[in-house]
Each structure stands twice: as structure tokens, then as C-alpha cells.
Design a protein around this motif. Structure first.
Motif, mmCIF file in Angstrom:
data_model
loop_
_atom_site.group_PDB
_atom_site.id
_atom_site.type_symbol
_atom_site.label_atom_id
_atom_site.label_comp_id
_atom_site.label_asym_id
_atom_site.label_seq_id
_atom_site.Cartn_x
_atom_site.Cartn_y
_atom_site.Cartn_z
ATOM 1 N N UNK A 187 0.694 -1.320 -0.026
ATOM 2 C CA UNK A 187 -0.040 0.039 0.101
ATOM 3 C C UNK A 187 0.797 1.286 0.039
ATOM 4 N N UNK A 188 0.614 2.190 -0.826
ATOM 5 C CA UNK A 188 1.179 3.477 -0.754
ATOM 6 C C UNK A 188 0.447 4.345 0.175
ATOM 7 N N UNK A 189 -0.887 4.746 -0.285
ATOM 8 C CA UNK A 189 -1.818 5.468 0.584
ATOM 9 C C UNK A 189 -2.474 4.319 1.223
ATOM 10 N N UNK A 190 -2.966 4.357 2.468
ATOM 11 C CA UNK A 190 -3.697 3.476 3.154
ATOM 12 C C UNK A 190 -5.117 3.247 2.658
ATOM 13 N N UNK A 191 -5.562 1.865 2.597
ATOM 14 C CA UNK A 191 -6.869 1.799 2.212
ATOM 15 C C UNK A 191 -7.967 2.265 3.476
ATOM 16 N N UNK A 192 -9.097 3.004 2.746
ATOM 17 C CA UNK A 192 -10.230 3.527 3.691
ATOM 18 C C UNK A 192 -10.859 2.449 3.972
ATOM 19 N N UNK A 193 -11.423 2.645 5.300
ATOM 20 C CA UNK A 193 -12.372 1.611 5.669
ATOM 21 C C UNK A 193 -13.590 2.418 6.166
ATOM 22 N N UNK A 194 -14.202 3.011 5.496
ATOM 23 C CA UNK A 194 -15.534 3.985 5.822
ATOM 24 C C UNK A 194 -16.393 3.236 6.266
#
Length: 254
Positions: A187-194
Motif C-alpha cells: 500500500x502507498x496510501x492506506x486503504x479507507x475503511x469507511x
């Protein structure tokens, strides 16, 4: 005189226990229904943003809006889709003004569609959607990859190329273009977990999907909110995002 009837202590305890059991049964269902409502509203925001995104391209000789939000140097003759509204020290009013100063504002004209119902008032969250780097931003972290600039002449397999994602500040430092690797299992930017340990995405062909993460490492990385993870081999979530970001299958799990 007749004696007034009243509940005994045992009867009261039984009633309270029954109510507690019913609440335990019903609350998860109510929470799921509430989340589904928020997700439906989020998907509607995606559709309106995609319509605005396409109208911009129609008015600009098929050139899509710059997907950056002010992290990099201003492209010649172009304007960011929103300005630097993600800076933590800004007031809510300043964040709203930064959105209104962006290139997509004439096509949206309402702040509501930039904001998902899962937002936190305490965090001054105004904009919760981000554009993928591959959409007229930069090939950050992916040398040799070319961002899409022209809509109809460059996009292949439009049904699998993502434009907007409900990022919601998964990376606290910024919310510019969402950066993902095309060829690395990181991962470069983190995965969103909305939304229930997942997120919503909209694609070039205008359809919207909800993606629930499959790999526990993805959820852990999203909770951390930190960028540039250690290698996560055989993480199918990273592969899916590589395809959505760059149309690349080189991060496919072995």
C-alpha cells in the motif's frame, strides 16, 4: 378496600432481561440498516460527482479535470479539481472555500455531494472523496505509468478504471490524489475503511461499487492510517486496487 396489584421484583427483572435480549438481537440489524442507508447516499454522491466529471471533459475538449488537490505543482493551463482543502489547520469555512475554488465546482454547485454521511463533525470533515492519481494527476510511485488525460481516447476497459473513492481522510496527512502501486504488493496510501471495513468507488463508465476488503492486513493498514506499508504478498485487495488505479494486473497474487 382491595389491595393494589404491583409487579414483584422477580417480574421486573424478567421484563428487563427480555428487553435486553431483544435489544441485543435488534441493534445489529438496525446498525446494518443505518449503514446501508449511508452507503446508498454515498453512492448517490459518487454518481453526481461522475456526472460533473464527465461534463467538465465535454466542455474541455475531452480533457478530464486535474485529479490533484494541490499537493504538486499546478499544471500549466489547468486548475485542480479542488484546492488544498485537506490542510488540518484550516477552518470549516476555509475548507468549503477551497472546494468552491476548484475546477469542478461550477458543475457541482453543492457541498453536500463532497461529503459522506459517515463523516465526523469533530474532525471538520467537509470533503471525503478523492480522485485516483491515474486520472490526470501523477504516476507517483509508478515510474513508466502514464496518467489518463483524455477521456474517450485513452481509457480502455472503462468499467474497471476507478475515478473517485470515498477516502474520508484515511491518510490524515493529506487527501490529494489517491496513490496506489501498479506493480508492487504494497500500500502507498492506506486503504479507507469507511463503510463496514470497505469503501465505495465510482468508475469511468459511471457505475458505482462497494468494495469490502477481504484481507485482514488491509483492514489493519486502514486502521493505522499510515502510508507505504511493508510488502503484503498474496493480498488480493492490493491487486484489485492496482487494476482500478492503473489497469495493471502485475500486482496479482501468486
Amino acid at each position: 378496600m382491595g389491595r393494589a396489584r404491583a409487579f414483584t421484583l422477580i417480574e421486573l427483572l424478567v421484563v428487563i432481561a427480555i428487553i435486553a435480549i431483544l435489544m441485543a438481537i435488534l441493534l445489529p440489524s438496525l446498525n446494518r440498516a443505518r449503514e446501508q442507508g449511508k452507503r446508498a447516499a454515498c453512492e448517490n454522491n459518487h454518481k453526481q460527482l461522475m456526472l460533473s466529471w464527465s461534463l467538465y471533459a465535454d466542455d474541455n475538449r475531452d480533457r478530464i479535470v486535474c485529479g490533484d488537490a494541490g499537493e504538486y505543482g499546478q499544471p500549466a493551463g489547468e486548475k485542480y479539481w479542488v484546492l488544498r482543502d485537506y490542510v488540518a489547520t484550516l477552518t470549516r469555512k476555509q475548507k468549503e472555500d477551497a472546494i468552491k475554488a476548484g475546477a469542478l465546482w461550477p458543475y457541482t454547485k453543492t457541498l453536500k455531494i463532497y461529503h459522506c454521511a459517515t463523516g465526523r463533525e469533530s474532525a471538520k470533515e467537509v470533503r471525503m472523496y478523492t480522485i485516483f492519481d491515474a486520472m490526470n494527476c501523477r504516476e507517483w510511485g509508478n515510474p513508466g505509468m502514464s496518467p489518463i488525460v483524455k477521456l474517450r481516447t485513452r481509457v480502455k476497459r472503462a468499467y474497471e478504471r476507478a475515478v473517485f473513492m470515498d477516502d474520508g481522510g484515511a491518510s490524515p496527512a493529506h487527501m490529494g490524489g489517491w496513490t496506489g502501486y501498479a506493480q508492487q504488493a504494497n500500500w502507498w496510501d492506506p486503504p479507507p475503511i469507511r463503510h463496514g471495513m470497505g469503501t465505495t468507488l465510482s468508475f469511468v463508465d459511471h457505475h458505482v461499487e462497494y468494495w469490502k476488503w477481504d484481507d485482514p492486513r488491509t483492514i489493519s493498514q486502514g486502521r493505522l492510517g499510515t502510508a507505504q506499508s511493508a510488502a503484503q504478498p498474496r493480498n488480493n485487495d492490493i491487486y484489485r486496487m492496482a487494476v482500478a488505479s492503473w489497469g495493471s494486473d502485475k500486482a496479482r497474487p501468486s
